[in-house]
Enzyme design. Structure first.
Site, short mmCIF file in Angstrom:
data_model
loop_
_atom_site.label_atom_id
_atom_site.label_comp_id
_atom_site.label_asym_id
_atom_site.label_seq_id
_atom_site.Cartn_x
_atom_site.Cartn_y
_atom_site.Cartn_z
N GLY A 145 0.38 -1.14 -0.39
CA GLY A 145 -0.21 -0.05 -0.08
C GLY A 145 1.09 1.46 -0.26
O GLY A 145 0.96 1.44 1.16
N SER A 198 0.96 3.61 -3.52
CA SER A 198 0.32 4.78 -3.78
C SER A 198 -0.64 4.84 -3.77
O SER A 198 -0.92 4.10 -3.21
CB SER A 198 0.36 4.48 -5.93
OG SER A 198 2.08 4.75 -5.94
N GLU A 229 12.90 -4.45 -4.37
CA GLU A 229 11.59 -4.22 -5.49
C GLU A 229 12.82 -4.35 -6.68
O GLU A 229 12.04 -4.34 -7.22
CB GLU A 229 10.82 -3.44 -5.06
CG GLU A 229 9.20 -3.78 -6.30
CD GLU A 229 8.27 -2.23 -5.64
OE1 GLU A 229 8.62 -1.97 -4.68
OE2 GLU A 229 7.39 -2.64 -6.59
N GLU A 260 11.59 8.04 -15.08
CA GLU A 260 12.15 9.06 -14.44
C GLU A 260 12.38 9.53 -12.91
O GLU A 260 13.27 9.71 -12.83
CB GLU A 260 10.97 10.17 -15.28
CG GLU A 260 10.25 10.83 -16.51
CD GLU A 260 10.25 9.59 -17.19
OE1 GLU A 260 8.91 8.55 -16.11
OE2 GLU A 260 10.17 9.21 -18.11
#
Lengths: 322, 359
Positions: free
Chosen positions: B111, B113, B228, B346
């Site tokens: 959890g 974003s 990750e 980015e």
């Protein structure tokens, strides 16, 4: 890296930084001989340094980093393949002509610093390689786009011996190592420049567009260095047909991306003769073609993979590393 | 590993299932893998783990992905949630969740974003408010992969009222069946259901649900993100397509296809070296965050470029029915997500630029 490798790195790094792109064979080859870098890959029993390909990666990478205008890699590989400590050897990209048991008539093409070489190792179209005595050869001097000597040697009734080994692939690996160094050097120049240069009231490094471009360049340089290391380690274990092909392809790809970004962030100054970027980028562009371009290595690499079929792809890839 | 995986990636099944397989859930497969001791491999035996080395685990992961095994159900629990709980979680919560994760029976989601906090994660607005000894969670998470299969979520929320940016954030472990938790599906452009909205309406939690130190959530999440970013899933998503191309090139010999296979193999080999080198550094206790970021950026660009390169080289219908076409069409449509999940391109390039000494 072992202590001995660290010492080698320090020695070669200091020496090549001093010599750099301004070095000449006539005035500076003696310095290379003094520290016996031409015997880097030659066995100790034959009068060489007895270094591994991991040692060679350190030295050849630094030669690329400092745009060294001397044939250190060529001499080291020729000496190792021919088993000779005396004289200066180099490696031809191509040998065309007629050969019998011990004599050769023909042309050697794409010979780095062929002028004045005592012997040349060349790939043989029938496999393996040949060593030719070239002190008497007729030299047609030439250069690659970076101005590095690439000569044609016309040889008549030259003494020749057959040897094992794959000089073409080993030179491709040497070029990968040099390209890894040159990319790192161009990246360092670009990072230094954008941190210094002020425009619109701030350093170029503050612009996100510039940051993102240099981040891409850094990834390419890292990939090339990693590929060079993987191929050199495989050579140190014995042979590296897959790894050398893959590494040369990776270095060639990084060259396009890296040189474009290096020049773009430098602006006009990087395009001048006085600035030190072009000895790196012009070499990279030249080396991309030398000892196998993309078409050559991609078919060499892809052919056996296609022939083996998809079920073998991953098992064969993972079997490359122990 | 190969013989264990083989029955689950039967060539008779839809070839698209082998592509991007870490997003394909299959609870039966996850349980079989757990029973074989191949989930939670590095975790302590006391929590159902197997105390194997990180490199052994790495080899298992890449074998699973290269084979296109359906590892989606347990992937997040194995990769980060289990490790995060073991590192920061309270004893009670570790006991409750981790052994089931190792068994391949408990699945999790992340959890992070929110509607107004995507790449800018420090803008999270969901809150945790003290309630006696425990906590009450309010708010919403978005783009939550696997929430519809997960038993548990670890959410980053604002635990200090009025705090700003990356201060005052904490992580909480929340059972998905807790009263007040609602999951709504978000269907992606391929028609697939991978991510979700997760709503928290006055979700009551015990004191033990706080993961790690109150207010230290940002630092914990940053460490979690480097887990990750470092895995082999970051360059193997399109491997199933490369395998199809190899077989197609074998049936229809051409120099163009051979050369393309060669180029893609060179890239795969290089990325594998880079990814394994990151894994070795992690195994030695180093934190190769910059290298991991580079591998993810290069890997995502590679797996994203592959469908386009193959579409340009082969005349084939990406709607099928040939397997190469099917996998190509599937990955072409999935590929935009490759450089979004786990940190956008980015954001990654910004991290790399900082590592280079820019900014």
């Amino acid at each position: 890296m072992s202590d001995q490798q660290r010492m080698l790195e320090e020695m070669a790094g200091g020496l090549f930084a001093d010599l750099g792109a301004a070095a000449t064979l006539d005035s500076d080859w003696g310095t290379i001989k003094e520290v016996a870098l031409d015997g880097l890959l030659l066995g100790e029993a034959q009068g060489g340094f007895g270094g591994s390909w991991e040692d060679a990666l350190i030295v050849f990478r630094l030669a690329g980093y400092h745009a060294l205008a001397l044939p250190v890699a060529e001499a080291a590989i020729a000496a190792a393949l021919a088993g000779r400590a005396a004289g200066r050897g180099t490696v031809a990209a191509v040998a065309e002509g007629s050969l019998d048991q011990s004599r050769f008539d023909g042309v050697l093409a794409g010979v780095p610093w062929g002028r004045g070489a005592d012997f040349v190792v060349a790939p043989c179209s029938k496999g393996g390689a040949i060593v030719l005595e070239t002190a008497e050869a007729t030299v047609v001097e030439g250069a690659n786009i970076a101005g590095e000597p690439r000569d044609r040697l016309i040889v008549t009734d030259a003494s020749m011996s057959r040897i094992d080994g794959d000089p073409f692939a080993l030179m491709a690996l040497a070029r990968v190592a040099q390209m890894a160094g040159a990319l790192d050097a161009a990246l360092a120049l670009a990072v230094g420049y954008v941190n210094e240069r002020q425009q619109f009231g701030r350093s170029l490094a503050k612009f996100q567009a510039v940051q993102q471009a240099l981040a891409s360049f850094a990834c390419e340089a890292a990939a090339t260095n990693c590929a060079a290391m993987g191929a050199a380690q495989a050579m140190a274990r014995g042979s590296a047909p897959f790894e050398i092909a893959a590494a040369k392809l990776r270095a060639n790809r990084a060259t396009g991306i890296g040189t474009a970004i290096a020049h773009q962030v430098h602006g006009a100054i990087g395009f001048t003769e006085d600035y030190t970027l072009h000895p790196l980028t012009r070499r990279l562009w030249g080396w991309r073609s030398e000892f196998g371009g993309d078409r050559y290595w991609s078919t060499v690499l892809g052919g056996p993979i296609v022939a083996a079929g998809s079920a073998r792809f991953w098992p064969d890839l993972t079997a490359l590393t122990r | 590993m190969r013989s264990l995986v083989a029955p689950h990636v039967d060539i008779g099944s839809d070839p698209r299932r082998r592509a991007n397989s870490w997003a394909v859930p299959d609870p039966a497969f996850s349980r079989a893998l757990g029973a074989a001791g191949l989930i939670g491999m590095t975790w302590p035996k006391a929590f159902g783990g197997h105390e194997r080395s990180p490199l052994e685990r790495y080899v298992v992961l890449e074998e699973l992905l290269a084979a296109g095994a359906p590892v989606g159900a347990h992937w997040i629990a194995d990769r980060q949630t289990g490790s995060l709980l073991l590192r920061y979680g309270q004893e009670e919560e570790k006991r409750r969740w981790v052994p089931g994760m190792a068994a391949g029976e408990i699945y999790s989601c992340i959890g992070l974003s929110e509607p107004n906090a995507g790449s800018d994660l420090a803008s999270v607005r969901s809150t945790a408010r003290r309630d006696g000894d425990g906590w009450v969670i309010e708010g919403q998470k978005l783009w939550t992969t696997n929430a519809h299969h997960a038993h548990v979520i670890i959410a980053l929320v604002r635990s200090e009222p009025g705090s700003e940016r990356n201060a005052g954030l904490s992580q909480f472990v929340i059972p998905m069946d807790a009263p007040g938790v609602t999951v709504r599906p978000i269907i992606d452009l391929t028609g697939g259901h991978d991510f979700n909205e997760v709503f928290f309406e006055s979700v009551k939690l015990p004191a033990s649900a706080l993961v790690g130190v109150e207010g230290d959530g940002w630092r914990q999440v940053t460490a979690e993100l480097s887990l990750e970013r470092s895995g082999p899933e970051r360059y193997l998503s399109s491997t199933a397509l490369l395998l199809q191309l190899i077989d197609h090139a074998r049936m229809h010999p051409s120099e163009t296809l051979t050369a393309l296979v060669g180029r893609l193999a060179a890239e795969t080999w290089t990325l594998r070296l880079m990814s394994a080198s990151v894994a070795s550094k992690i195994a030695r206790g180093e934190d190769p965050a910059l290298e991991a970021t580079m591998v993810k950026d290069l890997g995502n660009s590679f797996e994203q470029a592959m469908p386009e390169l193959i579409q340009a080289a082969v005349e084939i219908d990406p709607a099928g029915p040939e397997p190469l076409g099917l996998v190509l069409g599937h990955l072409l449509q999935l590929s935009p997500s490759f450089s979004l999940r786990g940190g956008t391109r980015e954001i990654l390039k910004g991290i790399i630029a900082r590592g280079l000494g820019l900014r």
